[in-house]
Design an enzyme around this catalytic site. Structure first.
Site, mmCIF file in Angstrom:
data_model
loop_
_atom_site.group_PDB
_atom_site.id
_atom_site.type_symbol
_atom_site.label_atom_id
_atom_site.label_comp_id
_atom_site.label_asym_id
_atom_site.label_seq_id
_atom_site.Cartn_x
_atom_site.Cartn_y
_atom_site.Cartn_z
ATOM 1 N N TRP A 181 8.467 -10.984 -49.752
ATOM 2 C CA TRP A 181 9.136 -11.410 -50.988
ATOM 3 C C TRP A 181 9.609 -10.218 -51.798
ATOM 4 C CZ3 TRP A 181 11.223 -15.786 -50.528
ATOM 5 C CH2 TRP A 181 10.582 -16.830 -49.849
ATOM 6 N N ASP A 202 7.171 -11.482 -60.167
ATOM 7 C CA ASP A 202 7.416 -12.719 -59.419
ATOM 8 C C ASP A 202 6.060 -13.396 -59.215
ATOM 9 O OD1 ASP A 202 7.878 -14.710 -57.585
ATOM 10 O OD2 ASP A 202 8.683 -13.401 -56.011
ATOM 11 N N LYS A 213 5.291 -24.096 -55.803
ATOM 12 C CA LYS A 213 4.033 -23.656 -55.217
ATOM 13 C C LYS A 213 2.874 -24.161 -56.069
ATOM 14 C CE LYS A 213 6.518 -21.096 -52.359
ATOM 15 N NZ LYS A 213 7.090 -19.807 -52.649
HETATM 16 C C1 LIG Z 1 8.397 -19.075 -52.347
HETATM 17 C C2 LIG Z 1 8.552 -17.759 -52.982
HETATM 18 C C3 LIG Z 1 9.808 -17.281 -53.410
HETATM 19 C C4 LIG Z 1 11.090 -18.039 -53.167
HETATM 20 O O1 LIG Z 1 11.190 -19.093 -54.009
HETATM 21 P P1 LIG Z 1 12.473 -20.062 -53.990
HETATM 22 O O2 LIG Z 1 12.170 -20.924 -55.181
HETATM 23 O O3 LIG Z 1 12.441 -20.788 -52.693
HETATM 24 O O4 LIG Z 1 13.678 -19.240 -54.153
HETATM 25 C C5 LIG Z 1 9.854 -16.061 -54.038
HETATM 26 N N1 LIG Z 1 8.749 -15.326 -54.241
HETATM 27 C C6 LIG Z 1 7.521 -15.747 -53.836
HETATM 28 C C7 LIG Z 1 6.342 -14.889 -54.099
HETATM 29 C C8 LIG Z 1 7.398 -16.964 -53.201
HETATM 30 O O5 LIG Z 1 6.182 -17.378 -52.798
#
Ligand SMILES: *Cc1c(COP(=O)(O)O)cnc(C)c1O
Length: 361
Positions: A103, A172, A196
């Site tokens: 990521w 993030d 998530k």
């Molecule tokens: C799932 C995830 C993403 C991507 O998220 P989207 O909403 O699908 O763009 C980015 N960073 C992390 C840490 C993730 O787990």
């Protein structure tokens, strides 16, 4: 009774059952409007109350200071990979990133579109199995960026890095949003795809310190400026009403359970149960992450062969334990035990792993 499995998928992920039931109950007639929340105007007073409540609950539960704004945006965390640098870049100043896995890599790729990116620490040398220690950002950085939890590798920051004053920390938090108590003041910008740990896919939550919204270059498209969404309270255009509504229900549910401190306690207990199985398995299960960087949310492990892993995933599925296959890029196994995964579900997983070892070692 509806059949429900224990869902260990990394995302979209399991949601609390009471939340799904409430949404079902209200689906055809939302609060006496005779319409579904899927059908009513995003400018109606009924929706507006949901919208405001979602932000208020988030502020209350996370203890978000008054100089921060909560935004509900679209495009996923993947859009934030470019929106954050696009809005926070500063001419002549490097954007500093910590490279901890898949990521972070995607975030770095997008930031490079806007200027100089410096990778100031990386765990690539050991296949991203740990979070680098003693990370040091420079005083002239435009901002520093970290990935709070690497969902694929299963590593999570345990202690937040300290940055020179005036250098904003961007994080993030897609896969560890609200998994434990944090001090929001340590961050200037937090973003997370909801699917998530907060709600369904379709909405991305952003928490931004208000003074940062003015950095954005003028020639940035309106929809891509945080400033637009701050000024219009995330209602500049049609917002993802249903996704925000479900987040609001999740937040209400979380509050009733005792908020983030209660969730953290349960998450630590759940993670420990699974890691203990791994650690006491005499190498039958091999943990991927270094113990000091282990994620509370995504528990990654391997078995002796891919065939044995496939067998394990298969037998688990027959017992109603779903989604234990590792990410396709790294293989192995992964159990995602987000906030909505119950203690009972985790216990069932542990019992299964113990039995599987007894029968296959
Ligand atoms: C799932 C995830 C993403 C991507 O998220 P989207 O909403 O699908 O763009 C980015 N960073 C992390 C840490 C993730 O787990």
């Amino acid at each position: 009774m509806t059949k429900r499995v224990y869902n260990f998928y990394a995302g979209p992920a399991t949601l609390p059952l009471p939340v799904l039931k409430k949404a079902q109950e209200e689906l055809l007639d939302f609060q006496g409007t005779g319409m579904s929340i899927l059908e009513i105007s995003h400018r109606s007073k009924e929706y507006d109350a949901v919208h405001k409540k979602a932000s208020e609950l988030l502020k209350e539960l996370m203890g978000i200071p008054s100089d921060y704004k909560v935004l509900w945006l679209q495009g996923g965390a993947s859009t934030q990979f470019f929106m954050a640098p696009q809005n926070l870049q500063q001419a002549g100043k490097p954007m500093e990133y910590v490279y901890t896995g898949a990521w972070a890599k995607k975030a770095i790729k997008e930031a490079k579109l806007f200027g100089e990116v410096k990778i100031i620490a990386s765990s690539e040398d050991q296949k991203f199995t740990y979070i680098p220690k003693n990370v040091s950002f420079s005083a002239n950085a435009a901002f520093g960026h970290i990935t709070g939890n690497e969902t694929i590798g299963g590593i999570e920051w345990q202690e937040w890095p300290k940055l020179p004053s005036d250098v904003p920390l961007v994080c993030d938090m897609s896969s560890n949003f609200m998994d434990k108590v944090i001090d929001v003041k340590k961050f200037s910008l937090i973003y997370a795809g909801a699917q998530k740990n907060l709600g369904p896919a379709g909405v991305t939550v952003v928490i931004i310190r208000e003074d940062l919204i003015n950095r954005v270059p003028e020639n940035t498209p309106t929809m891509l400026k945080y400033k637009t969404h701050v000024e219009k309270d995330s209602l500049y255009n049609t917002c993802p009403c249903f996704s925000i509504y479900l987040c609001e229900l999740v937040l209400e549910h979380l509050k009733a359970l005792g908020g983030i401190p209660a969730m953290e306690k349960q998450n630590r207990k759940k993670a420990k149960m699974v890691y203990d199985i791994i650690d006491k398995s005499n190498g039958f299960y091999k943990g991927v992450a270094k113990p000091e960087s282990r994620s509370l949310m995504n528990i990654t492990f391997n078995l002796a062969t891919p065939e044995l892993e496939a067998k394990c995933v298969d037998e688990a599925k027959k017992k109603g334990l779903i989604g234990l296959k590792g990410h396709r890029d790294v293989g192995g196994m992964r159990a995602s035990v987000y906030n909505a995964m119950s203690l009972e579900g985790t216990e069932t997983l542990c019992k299964f792993l113990t039995e599987f070892q007894e029968q296959n070692q």
